[in-house]
Design a protein around this motif. Structure first.
Motif, PDB file in Angstrom:
ATOM      1  N   GLU A 116       5.235   7.020  -1.259  1.00 52.04           N
ATOM      2  CA  GLU A 116       6.318   7.416  -0.419  1.00 52.04           C
ATOM      3  C   GLU A 116       6.743   9.270  -0.958  1.00 52.04           C
ATOM      4  N   LEU A 182       4.574   2.038  15.908  1.00 53.86           N
ATOM      5  CA  LEU A 182       5.642   3.229  14.826  1.00 53.86           C
ATOM      6  C   LEU A 182       7.045   3.530  16.142  1.00 53.86           C
ATOM      7  N   LYS A 308      10.609   7.452   7.184  1.00 55.43           N
ATOM      8  CA  LYS A 308       9.376   5.921   6.513  1.00 55.43           C
ATOM      9  C   LYS A 308       8.091   6.327   6.379  1.00 55.43           C
ATOM     10  N   LYS A 310       4.981   7.541   5.947  1.00 55.60           N
ATOM     11  CA  LYS A 310       3.706   5.970   6.448  1.00 55.60           C
ATOM     12  C   LYS A 310       2.576   6.196   5.544  1.00 55.60           C
ATOM     13  N   GLY A 334      -1.703   7.701   9.483  1.00 55.11           N
ATOM     14  CA  GLY A 334      -0.596   8.644   8.195  1.00 55.11           C
ATOM     15  C   GLY A 334      -1.217   9.596   6.731  1.00 55.11           C
TER      16      GLY A 334
END
Ligand SMILES: NC(=O)c1ccc[n+]([C@@H]2O[C@H](COP(=O)([O-])OP(=O)(O)OC[C@H]3O[C@@H](n4cnc5c(N)ncnc54)[C@H](OP(=O)(O)O)[C@@H]3O)[C@@H](O)[C@H]2O)c1
Length: 340
Positions: A116, A182, A308, A310, A334
């Motif tokens: 991430e 999303l 968040k 992706k 993403g």
């Protein structure tokens, strides 16, 4: 130390993993990071094709961002050793060990994975500058996000929805269902439909308030026409120049010829009540203190579950060639990452 080199301008196959004779040592003001993930950006692809003027001369190790753990530091920076971090690299991020100035280093919030973390800096700082800092997007406004399935596109959608805006996205058709899930409100397959006509229909003829356009060329011309009164067009890339997988002089000249060089003149802008601005995160190195403030806001939003990242797919270093193909085949939804 292993690094992925662009050995010459060309298709993805010019990428090669090479072992350096020794590991780098941090210089004054630097820390050394054992990299767990490196971000792949479209700029790396343009660079590999010989189409990115900012890239240092080839052969070169590309890469703007990494996440990992600090394992050594220059004098006075020992507090960083052992900490999980995210860093912006001024090239050289496609490596399993990097040294970076401490200014470009961000402590990773507890619970944020390296994957991430590596997916965050370029995509989210760019989206933040486009939407919040320069685009001034407000509740109930409509934003048109091009390349909505890309790393920046998904970051932009998350930020725009958080602000209470309506998002229209353009993307290849295969991505639409997932992008709807999303948060994208309306989707346009710009490869088979004219996005200007469709976006006008979607907005009942009014047009849109903000456009984020990294495609460029003809797309900027259409976007400018599509702006509602007081609308803003943010130009931040020229992916249209990547017509194939290797450099094509004719293809590049065609895209350059379609750029609306003379349309956005001051009198035209004034008469139309429209704004045009540009974003290039790679030219913001002199503004790191500001970017650190954006990072604080974005890490807070990550803690709230708004931001968040992706991850589309991770590739091992020896699969870097496939990673670039994967993006250029338009298959990513993403962020694409490289893991050593
Ligand atoms: N100015 C800045 O500071 C800045 C920072 C980051 C990124 N950018 C720009 O923003 C854009 C997106 O970057 P990213 O890293 O988020 O990329 P990305 O997520 O990997 O986006 C790749 C996607 O772009 C779309 N695309 C549009 N034209 C393409 C082409 N000619 N060849 C291949 N794919 C194309 C494809 O999706 P669809 O087929 O679904 O459209 C593809 O899946 C790029 O143009 C990049 O240069 C600019």
């Amino acid at each position: 130390m292993r690094q992925i080199w662009i050995t010459r301008a060309g298709p993805p196959e010019v990428l090669e993993v090479k072992e350096a004779a020794s590991d780098p040592e941090p210089k004054s003001g630097e820390v050394r990071i054992r990299v767990e993930a490196s971000g792949v950006n479209f700029a790396d692809i343009l660079g590999r094709m010989g189409l990115y003027p900012d890239l240092p001369p080839i052969p070169v190790v590309p890469g703007y961002e990494v996440a990992g753990r600090v394992d050594a530091a220059a004098a006075g920076l020992d507090d960083w050793v052992g900490r999980d971090v995210v860093a912006m690299t001024r090239f050289g991020g496609y490596a399993d060990i990097v040294c970076v100035p401490v200014k470009q280093l961000f402590a990773r919030p507890a619970g944020m994975s390296a994957l991430e973390g590596a997916a965050l800096p370029v995509n989210y700082f760019t989206a933040w500058q486009l939407i919040v800092v320069m685009g001034g997007l407000k509740r109930n406004e409509t934003v048109l996000v091009h390349s909505a399935g890309g790393g920046v596109g998904i970051a932009a959608t998350q930020i725009a929805k958080h602000l209470g805006a309506r998002v229209i996205g353009t993307a290849s058709a295969a991505k639409h269902a997932e992008l709807r899930a999303l948060g994208v409100d309306d989707l346009i397959d710009y490869r088979t439909e004219d996005f200007e006509t469709r976006a006008r229909q979607i907005t009942g003829g009014r047009g849109v308030d903000l456009i984020l356009d990294p495609v460029g060329g003809e797309s900027w011309r259409k976007g400018y026409r599509l702006l509602a009164p007081a609308g803003r067009l943010g130009a931040y890339g020229l992916s249209a120049a990547a017509a194939g997988k290797a450099r094509s002089l004719i293809g590049t000249l065609t895209v350059l010829g379609r750029i609306p060089w003379f349309q956005f003149n001051p009198l035209g802008l004034m008469g139309a009540n429209k704004g045009v601005f540009g974003v290039n995160l790679g030219h913001m190195w002199g503004e790191i203190d500001r970017i650190r403030e954006w990072a604080d806001r974005l890490f807070d939003l990550w803690k709230q579950g708004v931001v968040k990242p992706k991850i589309a797919k991770t590739f091992r270093f020896n699969e870097a060639v496939q990673a670039h193909h994967f993006i250029q085949d338009r298959r990513n939804i993403g962020k694409v990452l490289l893991v050593p």
